[in-house]
Design an enzyme around this catalytic site. Structure first.
Site, PDB file in Angstrom:
ATOM      1  CG  ASP A   1      11.431   2.834 -25.077  1.00  0.00           C
ATOM      2  OD1 ASP A   1      11.123   3.623 -25.944  1.00  0.00           O
ATOM      3  OD2 ASP A   1      12.389   2.435 -24.867  1.00  0.00           O
TER       4      ASP A   1
ATOM      5  CG  ASP B   1      16.731   2.958 -33.604  1.00  0.00           C
ATOM      6  OD1 ASP B   1      16.648   3.529 -32.749  1.00  0.00           O
ATOM      7  OD2 ASP B   1      15.583   2.391 -33.892  1.00  0.00           O
TER       8      ASP B   1
END
Length: 252
Positions: free
Chosen positions: A130, A11
């Site tokens: 998500d 990330d």
């Protein structure tokens, strides 16, 4: 028999690898190139590189950082974050990505998945989803913009639509489990694999080798993704693969 893949996730926020819990409280982990090389040496099957603030800050993915990572690693690299157009996909694939991952932009305009698949092939197009469990609706709800915005869309329905639009793979993160190290959301991944026929990368919640064993023995997902446990040295890729082999799960 197809081998199961173990995929570390980078990330990236402003050129540094970060990791948070439930998508917030970001901690600095380090330089993406150095971390990518370390995972290659550990025997990771693939690498996912997500520019976590790109979409939210409405800027393109860090092509230069992707190039630097791609120059150092030889395993398949999936890159996402801030992709808004076929031109963005092309720039990342040219920079060394093997696959591009679309999340918020695909929810807003599923034809982006179609356009990407037509130009680069389905195998290069990943739909990232998500999702959060919505108890009052008894469903998984889609979220966008790095988990900041909920959408009135059922995640299983969206998974089917994304595949129909052109996604050749799904990367599905349980927002409830993300960063908690409390185990993958097995119910979510069971529902997904029953609904679609493309490979699914399960993300969110990995905390132990047992979590990976349960993921691959209780669901038919193709890959398990993790960040926290690998970045902070709690587990290595070889430890996960050893446990899977002992559980008779086929790995490389």
């Amino acid at each position: 028999m197809l081998t199961k893949r173990i995929i570390p996730c980078l990330d990236v926020d402003h050129g540094r690898v970060k990791k948070g819990i439930n998508f917030v409280q970001l901690k600095d982990v380090g330089d993406p190139v150095a971390i990518a090389k370390a995972y290659q040496e550990q025997g990771a099957d693939e690498l996912v590189f997500l520019d976590i603030t790109a979409t939210n800050e409405a800027r393109g993915t860090l092509v230069q950082t992707v190039e630097a990572v791609a120059n150092q690693v030889f395993m398949p690299l999936t890159v996402g974050g801030g992709i808004q157009s076929v031109a963005d996909m092309h720039a990342l694939l040219r920079a060394g990505a093997d696959k591009v991952s679309l999340n918020s932009a695909a929810v807003a305009d599923p034809s982006l998945l179609t356009a990407g698949a037509e130009k680069f092939g389905r195998q290069a197009i990943v739909a990232a989803i998500d999702t959060r469990w919505q108890a009052d609706q008894n469903r998984y709800q889609v979220t966008v913009n790095g988990g900041r915005t909920s959408v009135d869309l059922d995640a299983i329905t969206w998974a089917k639509q994304a595949v129909a639009a052109g996604a050749g793979e799904l990367l599905v993160t349980s927002m409830d489990a993300d960063g908690t190290e409390s185990g993958f959301d097995l119910r979510l991944h069971q529902q997904l694999t029953a609904a679609v026929q493309v490979p699914i990368i399960a993300s969110g919640g990995a905390g132990s080798t047992t979590d990976f064993v349960q993921l691959f023995t209780q669901t038919t997902v193709s890959a398990g993704l993790a960040a926290s446990i690998f970045h902070f040295g709690e587990l290595t890729v070889p430890q996960v693969k050893t446990a899977l082999k002992q559980a008779k799960v086929a790995v490389r």
